[in-house]
Scaffold this active site. Structure first.
Site, short mmCIF file in Angstrom:
data_model
loop_
_atom_site.label_atom_id
_atom_site.label_comp_id
_atom_site.label_asym_id
_atom_site.label_seq_id
_atom_site.Cartn_x
_atom_site.Cartn_y
_atom_site.Cartn_z
N CYS A 138 0.82 -1.21 0.00
CA CYS A 138 0.00 0.00 0.00
C CYS A 138 0.86 1.26 0.00
CB CYS A 138 -0.92 -0.02 1.22
SG CYS A 138 -1.88 1.48 1.38
N CYS A 141 -0.49 4.13 2.12
CA CYS A 141 -0.31 3.99 3.57
C CYS A 141 1.14 4.22 3.97
CB CYS A 141 -0.69 2.58 4.04
SG CYS A 141 -2.12 1.89 3.26
N ASP A 142 2.07 3.71 3.18
CA ASP A 142 3.45 3.61 3.65
C ASP A 142 4.47 4.45 2.88
OD1 ASP A 142 2.55 1.78 5.53
OD2 ASP A 142 2.74 0.11 4.14
#
Ligand code: NAP
Length: 311
Positions: A138, A141-142
């Site tokens: 992701c 997200c990261d």
């Protein structure tokens, strides 16, 4: 939810992506007071997407999480109740159907399945060991954790191109590692990635191992044309190789195909009358937010008709 959880509902909707939430809006507006078992990953895959530029009604695009928050708010206008848990099992032989979540049991006259699909992994032990320590599926997200670092994205589809392009916001360099020379990605997304000076394509290459003890330090890759093995020095690895349907909890309860996608019999009906399906849980062809939303609408209308006939 502030009210006590119901022990029975006319319509249970399992999943809270565009398919589940659109089904909830339609079933809610049909005064069916649907109960949405939203899962632990509320909002589904769009929660990990950045700009959605192809959902009609947003001429300037919309961020995935914002779109899902709006869909949920819209559903909540129509007496839709939510439980943020996963379904553990469903008894499709019982009438009404019997559903067990992590902490609750309830029965339902009709069920709409909309649990979508999840990211696939390469299946390497080193990949699993380093998940959360430099290995991710992701970018949204990261990506932030890789500011100024060199990273790799694995895959040759639209997901890989999208993630690689997005990650150039943070990373100093992005290697796009793909096992062939041909791409499944759409031309426009491939060209965008190809023209980005921060992205370097590493083709005909397979990952043998993710290197690193406590966090990622590199990738051992093999060129499948020359058999040459080399090391790519990166601190992050984003796996973007497609998805698999979230149908594990349906084992034996409903007909699925060889890859786990729920089989549609007719007009969003599954193999069990009274159980309907919408979105990526059955659709491996289009897999778009808008097609999932459309299917959620259709499944809710079919459920409404089924209940009216039953009454
Ligand atoms: P995909 O199109 O199925 O592509 C998966 C890629 O991963 C392929 O290049 C495949 O290689 C590679 N791959 C699969 N298993 C692998 C393995 N074990 N090891 C190495 N490589 C592997 O999946 P996707 O990119 O997630 O896209 C899915 C759908 O969503 C598509 O319809 C796409 O258009 C859509 N999508 C749209 C957008 C957008 O419009 N913004 C963004 C993302 C996705 P091979 O080609 O060699 O099989």
């Amino acid at each position: 939810m502030s009210q006590p959880l119901p022990s029975h509902t006319k319509v249970a909707i399992i999943g809270s992506g565009p398919a589940g939430l659109t089904a909830a809006i339609y079933a809610g507006r049909a005064l069916l007071n649907p109960f949405v078992i939203a899962g632990r990953e509320v909002g589904g895959q769009l929660m990990t997407t950045t700009d959605v530029e192809n959902f009609p009604g947003f001429p300037g695009g919309v961020m995935g999480p914002e779109l899902m928050t709006k869909m949920r708010e819209q559903a909540e206008r129509f007496e839709v109740d939510f439980l943020e848990e996963n379904v553990v099992s469903i008894d499709t032989q019982a009438k009404p159907f019997s559903i067990k979540t992590e902490s609750h049991s309830l029965t339902a006259d009709a069920v709409i399945l909309a649990t979508g699909a999840s990211a696939k992994w390469l299946g390497l032990p080193s990949e699993q060991r380093l998940r959360g320590h430099g290995v991710s599926s992701c970018a949204t997200c990261d990506g932030f954790f890789f500011r100024g670092k060199e990273i790799a994205v694995i895959g040759g589809g639209d997901s890989a191109m999208e993630e690689a392009t997005f990650l150039t916001r943070f990373a100093s360099k992005v290697y796009l590692v793909h096992r062939r020379e041909e791409f499944r990605a759409s031309k426009i997304m491939l060209e965008k990635a190809k023209s980005d000076p921060k992205i370097e394509f590493v083709l005909n290459s397979e990952i043998e191992e993710v290197l690193g003890e406590e966090k990622v330090s590199g990738l051992k890759i093999k060129n499948n044309q020359t058999n040459e093995v080399s090391t790519l020095s990166v601190e992050g690895v984003f796996v973007a190789i497609g998805h698999q349907p979230n149908s594990g909890f349906l084992a034996g309860a409903i007909e699925v195909d060889a890859t786990g996608y729920v089989v549609i019999k007719d007009d969003y009906h599954t193999s069990v009358p009274g159980i309907f399906v919408a979105g990526d849980l059955h659709d491996h062809k289009y897999r778009q937010a808008i097609t999932a939303a459309g299917a959620g609408c259709a499944a809710a209308l079919e459920a409404e008709r089924y209940l009216a006939r039953k009454d």
